[in-house]
Design a protein around this motif. Structure first.
Motif, PDB file in Angstrom:
ATOM      1  N   SER A 253      41.869  41.186  27.366  1.00 14.01           N
ATOM      2  CA  SER A 253      41.651  40.320  25.985  1.00 14.01           C
ATOM      3  C   SER A 253      41.487  38.566  26.361  1.00 14.01           C
ATOM      4  O   SER A 253      41.709  38.397  27.443  1.00 14.01           O
ATOM      5  CB  SER A 253      43.085  40.642  25.316  1.00 14.01           C
ATOM      6  N   SER A 254      41.427  37.859  25.471  1.00  9.08           N
ATOM      7  CA  SER A 254      41.789  36.458  25.664  1.00  9.08           C
ATOM      8  C   SER A 254      42.868  36.226  25.915  1.00  9.08           C
ATOM      9  O   SER A 254      43.968  37.113  25.566  1.00  9.08           O
ATOM     10  CB  SER A 254      40.852  35.568  24.598  1.00  9.08           C
ATOM     11  N   GLY A 255      43.439  34.809  26.281  1.00  6.65           N
ATOM     12  CA  GLY A 255      44.716  34.454  26.402  1.00  6.65           C
ATOM     13  C   GLY A 255      45.764  34.714  25.348  1.00  6.65           C
ATOM     14  O   GLY A 255      47.081  35.330  25.557  1.00  6.65           O
ATOM     15  N   THR A 256      45.144  34.984  23.966  1.00  3.51           N
ATOM     16  CA  THR A 256      46.060  34.943  22.895  1.00  3.51           C
ATOM     17  C   THR A 256      46.505  36.387  22.915  1.00  3.51           C
ATOM     18  O   THR A 256      47.471  36.571  22.497  1.00  3.51           O
ATOM     19  CB  THR A 256      45.176  34.422  21.681  1.00  3.51           C
ATOM     20  N   GLY A 257      45.759  37.271  23.393  1.00  6.86           N
ATOM     21  CA  GLY A 257      46.156  38.832  23.364  1.00  6.86           C
ATOM     22  C   GLY A 257      47.337  38.858  24.197  1.00  6.86           C
ATOM     23  O   GLY A 257      48.615  39.681  23.934  1.00  6.86           O
TER      24      GLY A 257
ATOM     25  N   TYR B 254      49.274  22.193  18.984  1.00  2.00           N
ATOM     26  CA  TYR B 254      48.594  23.200  18.521  1.00  2.00           C
ATOM     27  C   TYR B 254      48.513  24.593  19.073  1.00  2.00           C
ATOM     28  O   TYR B 254      48.901  25.559  18.314  1.00  2.00           O
ATOM     29  CB  TYR B 254      46.880  23.065  18.557  1.00  2.00           C
ATOM     30  N   PHE B 255      48.795  25.039  20.487  1.00  4.84           N
ATOM     31  CA  PHE B 255      49.150  26.046  20.837  1.00  4.84           C
ATOM     32  C   PHE B 255      50.569  26.518  20.983  1.00  4.84           C
ATOM     33  O   PHE B 255      50.776  27.718  20.862  1.00  4.84           O
ATOM     34  CB  PHE B 255      48.389  26.040  22.520  1.00  4.84           C
ATOM     35  N   GLY B 256      51.389  25.606  20.928  1.00  2.00           N
ATOM     36  CA  GLY B 256      52.833  26.161  20.601  1.00  2.00           C
ATOM     37  C   GLY B 256      52.879  26.664  19.221  1.00  2.00           C
ATOM     38  O   GLY B 256      53.649  27.626  18.990  1.00  2.00           O
TER      39      GLY B 256
ATOM     40  N   GLU C 240      50.177  21.777  27.285  1.00  2.04           N
ATOM     41  CA  GLU C 240      49.776  21.820  25.845  1.00  2.04           C
ATOM     42  C   GLU C 240      48.313  21.276  25.868  1.00  2.04           C
ATOM     43  O   GLU C 240      47.854  20.039  25.897  1.00  2.04           O
ATOM     44  CB  GLU C 240      50.655  21.098  25.024  1.00  2.04           C
ATOM     45  N   THR C 241      47.331  22.101  25.910  1.00  3.57           N
ATOM     46  CA  THR C 241      46.085  21.981  26.238  1.00  3.57           C
ATOM     47  C   THR C 241      45.479  21.029  25.092  1.00  3.57           C
ATOM     48  O   THR C 241      44.326  20.345  25.226  1.00  3.57           O
ATOM     49  CB  THR C 241      45.285  23.270  26.291  1.00  3.57           C
ATOM     50  N   SER C 242      45.852  20.982  23.779  1.00  3.11           N
ATOM     51  CA  SER C 242      45.406  20.335  22.964  1.00  3.11           C
ATOM     52  C   SER C 242      45.681  18.779  22.985  1.00  3.11           C
ATOM     53  O   SER C 242      45.036  17.828  22.364  1.00  3.11           O
ATOM     54  CB  SER C 242      46.087  21.104  21.676  1.00  3.11           C
TER      55      SER C 242
ATOM     56  N   VAL D  68      56.923  31.985  28.589  1.00  3.44           N
ATOM     57  CA  VAL D  68      56.010  30.864  28.906  1.00  3.44           C
ATOM     58  C   VAL D  68      54.546  30.972  28.694  1.00  3.44           C
ATOM     59  O   VAL D  68      53.969  32.045  29.431  1.00  3.44           O
ATOM     60  CB  VAL D  68      56.236  30.422  30.413  1.00  3.44           C
ATOM     61  N   ASP D  69      54.001  30.357  27.975  1.00  2.00           N
ATOM     62  CA  ASP D  69      52.382  30.278  27.758  1.00  2.00           C
ATOM     63  C   ASP D  69      52.142  29.213  28.633  1.00  2.00           C
ATOM     64  O   ASP D  69      52.299  27.945  28.737  1.00  2.00           O
ATOM     65  CB  ASP D  69      52.049  29.640  26.265  1.00  2.00           C
ATOM     66  N   GLY D  70      51.653  29.818  29.893  1.00  2.00           N
ATOM     67  CA  GLY D  70      51.108  29.083  30.943  1.00  2.00           C
ATOM     68  C   GLY D  70      49.800  29.212  31.263  1.00  2.00           C
ATOM     69  O   GLY D  70      48.928  29.083  32.186  1.00  2.00           O
ATOM     70  N   ILE D  71      49.054  29.424  29.963  1.00  2.00           N
ATOM     71  CA  ILE D  71      47.566  29.985  30.050  1.00  2.00           C
ATOM     72  C   ILE D  71      46.838  28.810  30.696  1.00  2.00           C
ATOM     73  O   ILE D  71      45.641  28.971  31.553  1.00  2.00           O
ATOM     74  CB  ILE D  71      47.011  30.059  28.775  1.00  2.00           C
ATOM     75  N   SER D  72      46.968  27.553  30.386  1.00  2.00           N
ATOM     76  CA  SER D  72      46.163  26.377  30.981  1.00  2.00           C
ATOM     77  C   SER D  72      46.898  25.604  32.140  1.00  2.00           C
ATOM     78  O   SER D  72      46.674  24.679  32.578  1.00  2.00           O
ATOM     79  CB  SER D  72      45.802  25.429  29.927  1.00  2.00           C
TER      80      SER D  72
ATOM     81  N   SER E  49      41.735  34.504  32.080  1.00  2.00           N
ATOM     82  CA  SER E  49      40.976  34.405  33.275  1.00  2.00           C
ATOM     83  C   SER E  49      39.950  33.108  33.166  1.00  2.00           C
ATOM     84  O   SER E  49      39.598  32.722  34.205  1.00  2.00           O
ATOM     85  CB  SER E  49      40.147  35.650  33.313  1.00  2.00           C
ATOM     86  N   GLN E  50      39.942  32.411  32.010  1.00  2.00           N
ATOM     87  CA  GLN E  50      39.043  31.668  31.832  1.00  2.00           C
ATOM     88  C   GLN E  50      39.549  30.165  32.145  1.00  2.00           C
ATOM     89  O   GLN E  50      38.830  29.198  31.867  1.00  2.00           O
ATOM     90  CB  GLN E  50      38.293  31.431  30.438  1.00  2.00           C
ATOM     91  N   LYS E  51      40.707  29.965  32.377  1.00  2.23           N
ATOM     92  CA  LYS E  51      41.251  28.533  32.585  1.00  2.23           C
ATOM     93  C   LYS E  51      41.235  28.158  34.063  1.00  2.23           C
ATOM     94  O   LYS E  51      40.465  27.908  34.591  1.00  2.23           O
ATOM     95  CB  LYS E  51      42.710  28.664  31.989  1.00  2.23           C
ATOM     96  N   SER E  52      42.512  28.471  34.735  1.00  2.00           N
ATOM     97  CA  SER E  52      42.553  28.014  36.189  1.00  2.00           C
ATOM     98  C   SER E  52      41.673  29.019  37.112  1.00  2.00           C
ATOM     99  O   SER E  52      41.586  28.595  38.439  1.00  2.00           O
ATOM    100  CB  SER E  52      43.991  28.180  36.589  1.00  2.00           C
TER     101      SER E  52
END
Ligand SMILES: *Cc1c(COP(=O)(O)O)cnc(C)c1O
Length: 368
Positions: A57-61, A84-86, A135-137, A160-164, A185-188
């Motif tokens: 899935s994407s990170g949101t999943g 935004y992502f928070g 916070e990527t935004s 923790v949302d550590g996606i980025s 997967s598409q971030k770091s």
């Protein structure tokens, strides 16, 4: 195209080659050994000995899986959001019927650990804190180490949302006692989109055993059980797994310390370069500036969207739009994953040209 968005990122040639490999049986020893290798390498880079579950899935999943697997409807959580992502994570929690208390900071600000501690002290019914590390935004990185101490001294779960961040910015999953850390997967990871990663502590699994939120595809206990046999419950996004296997081998050769140092160095290079061509960094206070994405404001009345499309059309450079109230003047440059200074230099010179051409060049004294 020089893709300078904060995910997806460009892929190394060997990762692109891995994507073209033919399919295999996902219930086979070959897949099992690939899943094991990916999991072990991710654990090293997450600095964790906890279980780490890999989802297609994407990170949101991964964020949604965290909510539905840790909580029951009505559970109270503290959403600490700096953008935004928070806000997105809080929305997911609300969609699953959680009782969401919100600590929302103005865009550009980082969260304050002592305010989080007070909010938790004031409300013992709060089970967990949801927080975005980076916070990527806005390009702001929270001081997660200090915040983690505050949350842990109050005995709550830290999700923790550590996606980025994780894999590019220091995040010590175990040493900081994070109960859940999510990535994509598409971030770091120098990989295409398609995989979400969720690391869970024993405390998180204990909460999972009691959690009543509805879940099926994203059932993490099922994913954990399958992983023991080298499988995923459902058909995995095979090509993304191939890509990630290759990318992780490269990252392991580089080594975590070198990866983190490279991201810091390139972020500094980007920030200094933007300042030198007269852009206003956002936020102006750089003490919590992100090492994976830099937001900036175009000078004068130069419209950000015009700059973005001219970079795309005339220079084959893709940067990200801004978000929030300042979006009409804001742009963002991603510098994570497979990136060096040589990827940033052409962005800076194209930006300088376009902005000058649009009639509001920076004052001469500020020019590089
Ligand atoms: C990219 C990102 C997400 C969303 O990930 P998707 O893969 O688009 O679902 C969530 N949180 C943060 C901090 C991100 O950077």
């Amino acid at each position: 195209m020089n893709l300078r968005t904060p995910g997806p990122t460009p892929l190394p040639p060997s990762v692109r080659e891995a994507l073209s490999r033919d399919m295999i049986n996902h219930r086979s020893p070959e897949f099992a050994s690939m899943l094991l290798e990916i999991t072990e390498n991710l654990k090293t880079l997450f600095q964790t000995k906890n279980d780490l579950v890999i989802l297609t899935s994407s990170g949101t999943g991964g964020l949604e899986a965290t909510i539905s697997n840790i909580f029951s409807p009505g559970d109270r959580v503290l959403s600490v959001s700096i953008g935004y992502f928070g806000d997105r994570w809080a929305s997911i929690a609300k969609a699953f019927g959680l009782d969401v208390k919100s600590l929302r900071y103005e865009e550009g600000k980082a969260a304050d650990a002592s305010e989080i501690a007070s909010a938790l002290k004031a409300d013992p019914a709060i089970k967990a804190v949801l927080i975005t590390h980076n916070e990527t935004s806005t390009g702001v990185t929270n001081d997660l180490e200090t915040i983690a101490k505050a949350v842990k001294s109050e005995g709550r779960l830290l999700l923790v949302d550590g996606i980025s961040s994780i894999g590019s910015i220091e995040l010590k999953t175990d040493a900081w006692d994070c109960d859940v850390v999510v990535s994509g997967s598409q971030k770091s990871w120098m990989s295409p989109p398609g995989i979400a990663i969720v690391a869970l502590s024993e405390r998180a699994w204990a909460a999972n055993a009691e959690a009543k939120c509805p879940r099926f595809y994203f059932d993490l206990a099922m994913a954990r059980k399958s992983a023991v046999n080298g499988e995923t419950p459902w058909t995995p996004g095979m090509s993304t797994f191939y890509a990630m296997q290759d990318a992780l081998r490269m990252l392991m050769v580089e080594g975590l310390d070198n990866i983190l140092a490279r991201h810091h160095r390139i972020a500094e290079f980007t920030r200094n370069g933007l300042k030198a061509i007269g852009m206003d960094l956002f936020p102006a206070d750089l003490s919590r500036a992100s090492d994976t994405v830099t937001a900036f404001l175009t000078p004068g009345g130069v419209p950000a969207r015009t700059v973005q499309s001219r970079l795309r059309d005339e220079f084959e450079i893709e940067i990200a739009e801004g978000r929030g109230e300042l979006a009409s003047r804001m742009l963002r440059i991603g510098h994570l994953g497979w990136v060096t200074e040589a990827d940033i230099t052409p962005v800076l010179s194209a930006l300088e040209t376009v902005v000058a051409d649009l009639g509001t060049a920076a004052p001469a004294g500020q020019r590089a």
